[in-house]
Write a protein that holds these residues in place. Structure first.
Motif, PDB file in Angstrom:
ATOM      1  N   ARG A   1       3.484   6.652 -16.779  1.00 35.58           N
ATOM      2  CA  ARG A   1       3.790   7.546 -15.651  1.00 35.58           C
ATOM      3  C   ARG A   1       3.744   8.990 -16.157  1.00 35.58           C
ATOM      4  O   ARG A   1       4.191   9.250 -17.292  1.00 35.58           O
ATOM      5  CB  ARG A   1       5.189   7.263 -15.073  1.00 35.58           C
ATOM      6  N   ALA A   2       3.232   9.904 -15.318  1.00 31.54           N
ATOM      7  CA  ALA A   2       3.074  11.300 -15.751  1.00 31.54           C
ATOM      8  C   ALA A   2       4.423  12.011 -15.717  1.00 31.54           C
ATOM      9  O   ALA A   2       4.774  12.671 -14.743  1.00 31.54           O
ATOM     10  CB  ALA A   2       2.054  12.008 -14.863  1.00 31.54           C
ATOM     11  N   ASP A   3       5.183  11.848 -16.779  1.00 32.71           N
ATOM     12  CA  ASP A   3       6.548  12.366 -16.817  1.00 32.71           C
ATOM     13  C   ASP A   3       6.920  12.597 -18.281  1.00 32.71           C
ATOM     14  O   ASP A   3       6.605  11.759 -19.127  1.00 32.71           O
ATOM     15  CB  ASP A   3       7.490  11.294 -16.223  1.00 32.71           C
TER      16      ASP A   3
ATOM     17  N   HIS B   1       2.651   4.819   1.143  1.00 30.77           N
ATOM     18  CA  HIS B   1       4.057   4.625   0.756  1.00 30.77           C
ATOM     19  C   HIS B   1       4.516   5.703  -0.240  1.00 30.77           C
ATOM     20  O   HIS B   1       3.810   6.008  -1.205  1.00 30.77           O
ATOM     21  CB  HIS B   1       4.233   3.241   0.127  1.00 30.77           C
ATOM     22  N   PRO B   2       5.713   6.312   0.021  1.00 27.07           N
ATOM     23  CA  PRO B   2       6.178   7.381  -0.885  1.00 27.07           C
ATOM     24  C   PRO B   2       6.328   6.922  -2.334  1.00 27.07           C
ATOM     25  O   PRO B   2       6.190   7.737  -3.251  1.00 27.07           O
ATOM     26  CB  PRO B   2       7.542   7.784  -0.296  1.00 27.07           C
ATOM     27  N   ALA B   3       6.568   5.613  -2.561  1.00 33.90           N
ATOM     28  CA  ALA B   3       6.739   5.116  -3.937  1.00 33.90           C
ATOM     29  C   ALA B   3       5.495   5.407  -4.785  1.00 33.90           C
ATOM     30  O   ALA B   3       5.591   5.618  -5.988  1.00 33.90           O
ATOM     31  CB  ALA B   3       7.030   3.622  -3.934  1.00 33.90           C
ATOM     32  N   ARG B   4       4.315   5.414  -4.137  1.00 33.93           N
ATOM     33  CA  ARG B   4       3.091   5.694  -4.895  1.00 33.93           C
ATOM     34  C   ARG B   4       3.139   7.089  -5.478  1.00 33.93           C
ATOM     35  O   ARG B   4       2.779   7.317  -6.632  1.00 33.93           O
ATOM     36  CB  ARG B   4       1.863   5.572  -4.003  1.00 33.93           C
ATOM     37  N   ALA B   5       3.587   8.033  -4.643  1.00 38.07           N
ATOM     38  CA  ALA B   5       3.661   9.423  -5.103  1.00 38.07           C
ATOM     39  C   ALA B   5       4.758   9.564  -6.153  1.00 38.07           C
ATOM     40  O   ALA B   5       4.577  10.231  -7.171  1.00 38.07           O
ATOM     41  CB  ALA B   5       3.941  10.333  -3.915  1.00 38.07           C
ATOM     42  N   GLU B   6       5.881   8.838  -5.923  1.00 36.10           N
ATOM     43  CA  GLU B   6       7.017   8.939  -6.842  1.00 36.10           C
ATOM     44  C   GLU B   6       6.677   8.449  -8.238  1.00 36.10           C
ATOM     45  O   GLU B   6       7.288   8.844  -9.213  1.00 36.10           O
ATOM     46  CB  GLU B   6       8.183   8.087  -6.317  1.00 36.10           C
ATOM     47  N   MET B   7       5.708   7.535  -8.316  1.00 37.13           N
ATOM     48  CA  MET B   7       5.456   6.912  -9.614  1.00 37.13           C
ATOM     49  C   MET B   7       4.586   7.752 -10.543  1.00 37.13           C
ATOM     50  O   MET B   7       4.309   7.341 -11.661  1.00 37.13           O
ATOM     51  CB  MET B   7       4.853   5.526  -9.416  1.00 37.13           C
ATOM     52  N   ASP B   8       4.131   8.929 -10.095  1.00 38.02           N
ATOM     53  CA  ASP B   8       3.352   9.824 -10.960  1.00 38.02           C
ATOM     54  C   ASP B   8       2.235   9.091 -11.695  1.00 38.02           C
ATOM     55  O   ASP B   8       2.191   9.057 -12.925  1.00 38.02           O
ATOM     56  CB  ASP B   8       4.280  10.512 -11.983  1.00 38.02           C
TER      57      ASP B   8
END
Ligand code: 2U9
Length: 357
Positions: free
Chosen positions: A199-201, A146-153
Motif C-alpha cells: 500500500r502506498a503509505d 467503493h471508497p475502500a479502493r481509494a482508502e487502500m492506496d
C-alpha cells in the motif's frame, strides 16, 4: 680395494640428491657394479687369495650399503628441513571471520503464527503478489466505486501504450489467495494466507510493503463462536500467556458481515507490554463472518456454507512481541540491530525480554 672404498665413500658423501645416490648404488653394488664384478672374480683366485679377498669384499659391500643408507636418510632430513623452512604457518594470525546469519523477525513471526494455526487444522496457502482487480477487489465485494479502493492506496502496474485493459495491481491484502483457494478446493476449507502486501503509505507505523496473515474457515455450521475460540487460542499461544481477555468491537469491512475489530487485554508499564493482564486494550486484528457475496464470487454456495475470516498485520505482531518501536527498522536492517533485539544466530528471543537458547 682401498681405492674403491675411498672413491665410493667420497662420491656417496658428495651426492646431491636421491637420484645421484641411486646411480652410485647401481655403479658400486648393483648386479653389474664394480664390487659385484670383483666378487665374481673370486672364483678365479687361489683358495688362499680368496680367503683374504672374499671377506674384505663382503665387508666393503656392507660398508658401502651402510654409507648409502646413511646418506639417503641425511638427504631426506635435509629435504624436510628445507620444506619446513619455506612452508610455515603463522598460528598467531587471527581466525578468518565466520559468516553469520540470523532469522529475520518477520520470518520468525510468520513461522510462529503458521505453527499455531497448523495446530488448529489450518493449512498454509500462497498466491501471486501481482494480481487483477477482480481478485483483489471485486471478488471481495469491493466494487470500483467503493471508497475502500481509494482508502487502500493501491499501487497500479502500467500497461503498454494502447492496451486499455484494467492494469494489474500489487495486492493490498492476501485475501485473493483465499478466493483462489475456494475456487480450486471449494468448501469446507480451513487455511491461512501469510505474505507480502503493498500500500502506498510510509511513516512510523506504515511501510509500502508489509506482511499480513489472513485466515479463512468455511464449513456448514462454522460460527462466530468458533472464530472467538480460535483467536483466543492464537493470542495465548503467540504471546505465551495462560489467560487473556478478548474484546470484539463492531466494525465494518466490505468482505465480512458482521465484522469485528479485536482488542486484547494488556498493560503497558515503562514501555513494557504485558499481554493478558491489566486494564488496557490493544487492537490487534480485524475479523468477521465472510460476506455471502464473497462466497458466491469464489464459487461457494452461501446457502450451504458459512464461515469466518480474519486479518492480522505480521509486522505489528513482531513489533509488539519483540519490542521493536519503529516499523521502518525492518527494512533498513542489518545484523547489528537484529542482534540489538536479541536475534542472534543461536538465541531465540522470547516474550518479556528473556532469551532462551
Ligand atoms: C476472504 C474473506 C474475508 C479478511 C479480513 C480483516 C478483517 C482485517 C486488517 C488487519 C490488519 C488488515 O494488516 S491489516 O491492516 N485486516 O481487519 N481482514 S477480515 O477477510 C477476508 C479475507 C478473505 C475470502
Amino acid at each position: 680395494m682401498d681405492d674403491l672404498r675411498d672413491k665410493y665413500l667420497t662420491l656417496i658423501n658428495d651426492a646431491g640428491d636421491e637420484a645421484a645416490l641411486e646411480e652410485l648404488r647401481v655403479q658400486a653394488v648393483g648386479k653389474k657394479g664394480e664390487i659385484s664384478l670383483q666378487m665374481r672374480s673370486l672364483g678365479k683366485m687361489s683358495p688362499e687369495e680368496r680367503q683374504v679377498a672374499g671377506p674384505a669384499l663382503n665387508a666393503l659391500k656392507d660398508e658401502i650399503n651402510a654409507a648409502l643408507a646413511a646418506k639417503k636418510s641425511a638427504l631426506a632430513d635435509a629435504a624436510l628441513d628445507a620444506r619446513l623452512a619455506t612452508e610455515w604457518l603463522d598460528v598467531t594470525l587471527p581466525a578468518r571471520p565466520q559468516r553469520q546469519g540470523s532469522i529475520h523477525p518477520i520470518s520468525q513471526v510468520t513461522e510462529e503464527v503458521s505453527a499455531i494455526f497448523a495446530d488448529m487444522g489450518f493449512a498454509v496457502a500462497e498466491g501471486p503478489q501481482i494480481d487483477t482487480d477482480w481478485y483483489v477487489f471485486d471478488a471481495l465485494n469491493i466494487p470500483s466505486h467503493h471508497p475502500a479502493r481509494a482508502e487502500m492506496d493501491t499501487f497500479y502496474m502500467s500497461r503498454a501504450e494502447g492496451d486499455d485493459r484494467a492494469p494489474h495491481i500489487l495486492r493490498t491484502h492476501t485475501s485473493p489467495v483465499q478466493i483462489r483457494s475456494m475456487e480450486k478446493q471449494g468448501a469446507p476449507i480451513r487455511i491461512i494466507a501469510p505474505g507480502r502486501v503493498y500500500r502506498a503509505d510510509y511513516d512510523q507505523t506504515h511501510t509500502p510493503m508489509f506482511h499480513q496473515v489472513e485466515g479463512l474457515c468455511i464449513g456448514k455450521d462454522v460460527s462466530m463462536a468458533n472464530l472467538k475460540w480460535c483467536l483466543e487460542e492464537f493470542v495465548k499461544a503467540f504471546f505465551e500467556v495462560d489467560h487473556v481477555e478478548l474484546r470484539f468491537r463492531a466494525s465494518h469491512f466490505p468482505f465480512t458481515e458482521p465484522s469485528a475489530e479485536v482488542d486484547i487485554q494488556c498493560s503497558w508499564e515503562n514501555g513494557v507490554l504485558k499481554v493478558g493482564e491489566g486494564d488496557d486494550w490493544m487492537e490487534i486484528l480485524g475479523s468477521g463472518m465472510v460476506h455471502p457475496k464473497v462466497l458466491e464470487n469464489a464459487g461457494v454456495d452461501p446457502k450451504e456454507y458459512q464461515g469466518f475470516a480474519f486479518g492480522i498485520g505480521i509486522d505489528r505482531l513482531a513489533m509488539l512481541k519483540y519490542g521493536i518501536p519503529d516499523l521502518r527498522a525492518f527494512f533498513d536492517s542489518d545484523l547489528r540491530w537484529l542482534k540489538h533485539y536479541g536475534f542472534t544466530p543461536l538465541d531465540v528471543p522470547t516474550l518479556h525480554g528473556g532469551l532462551s537458547k
